[in-house]
Write a protein that holds these residues in place. Structure first.
Motif, PDB file in Angstrom:
ATOM      1  N   GLY A  20       0.934  -1.214   0.001  1.00 34.51           N
ATOM      2  CA  GLY A  20      -0.102  -0.050   0.106  1.00 34.51           C
ATOM      3  C   GLY A  20       0.952   1.101  -0.129  1.00 34.51           C
ATOM      4  O   GLY A  20       2.188   1.252  -0.280  1.00 34.51           O
ATOM      5  N   GLY A  38      -1.556  -1.157  -3.498  1.00 35.80           N
ATOM      6  CA  GLY A  38      -1.339  -2.279  -2.439  1.00 35.80           C
ATOM      7  C   GLY A  38      -1.374  -3.602  -3.419  1.00 35.80           C
ATOM      8  O   GLY A  38      -1.121  -4.612  -2.575  1.00 35.80           O
ATOM      9  N   SER A  62      -4.756   0.409   1.892  1.00 37.49           N
ATOM     10  CA  SER A  62      -5.108  -0.373   0.620  1.00 37.49           C
ATOM     11  C   SER A  62      -6.871  -0.777   0.663  1.00 37.49           C
ATOM     12  O   SER A  62      -7.293  -1.168   2.062  1.00 37.49           O
ATOM     13  CB  SER A  62      -4.613  -1.553   0.305  1.00 37.49           C
TER      14      SER A  62
END
Ligand code: CTP
Ligand code: CA
Length: 231
Positions: A20, A38, A62
């Motif tokens: 992420g 991510g 994410s």
């Protein structure tokens, strides 16, 4: 997952993956961030788990669901990511730093929302974040140890291999996965095209394909570099 049904060649290994993009708070509602989805980090975590590893994933912002069978620590900022990484570092055989860590954070955060009636701030002063990857390799060298295996990631827009070689050397990692980005490549897409550089001078090009395929290529290169003794 391509190799999951084969021999569990990461069995009894513990790997740490970051994924992420970190967010650095400006005020309670705003942040400086980046475009990382991510996906590459999650693919690394999922493929390692499918190959039998115990996996810890430190995930920053994410939207992807937690991969099955993976222990996930959610963080927001670079400083939180660093703490989460160091908390498990002693126990792991490999660290894959796939996260896009913000290089800088606002030097101070206001505790209340910046109001437009006050007028635009002249500037937002920034402070350098710690380089988590460089800290990991430094601590490993200082301790005279060669494990865990440390994998860095770099997104480069120009001269990918040349910049990657310099980055691998300066970071001191064992492998560096260099992605070519820009013009719609890599960010936010499910496919990835990369070259995996080794500290030993090796160079493995990975043609465009799913991020899981690149992830499996990475673990293929990590396995022969793992130390025989379980740390
Ligand atoms: N990285 C890190 N901590 C940071 C910045 C980067 O651990 N504060 C890690 C990333 O997770 C990645 C690798 O370092 O694995 C390379 O990140 P990159 O941004 O490409 O390298 P930088 O050294 O920050 O160089 P630059 O952004 O100037 O190209
Ligand atoms: Ca950077």
């Amino acid at each position: 997952l391509r190799r999951g049904s084969a021999a569990p060649d990461l069995g009894r290994r513990h790997v740490l993956v970051t994924a992420g993009g970190t967010r650095e708070a400006v005020d309670p509602v705003r942040y400086l961030g980046n475009r990382s989805s991510g996906r590459q980090g999650y693919a690394l975590a999922a493929t390692a788990a499918a190959r039998g590893a115990r996996v810890t994933l430190v995930a920053a912002n994410s939207e992807l669901p937690d991969p099955a069978g993976v222990e996930v620590h959610h963080v927001e900022s670079a400083l939180e990511m660093r703490d989460a990484v160091w908390a498990v570092l002693g126990a792991v055989d490999a660290v894959a730093m796939a996260a896009a860590v913000a290089d800088f954070r606002p030097s101070s955060q206001t505790s209340s929302k910046i109001k437009k009636t006050v007028g635009a701030p002249e500037a937002i002063p920034l402070t350098a974040n710690p380089d988590i990857l460089a800290e990991l390799t430094r601590e490993r060298n200082d301790a005279g140890r060669t494990h865990p295996v440390i994998i860095g990631f770099a997104a480069e827009t120009d001269n990918a291999v040349e910049n990657g070689r310099a980055k691998l050397a300066s970071k001191g990692c064992d492998l560096l996965v260099v992605n070519e980005v820009g013009a719609g490549r890599a960010f936010g897409t499910t496919d990835n095209q990369a070259v995996i550089l080794g500290r030993d001078g090796s160079e493995r090009p990975v043609s465009r394909g799913p991020k899981e395929e690149l992830a499996d290529e990475v673990w293929d290169l990590v396995i022969p570099r793992l130390s025989d003794t379980q740390s």
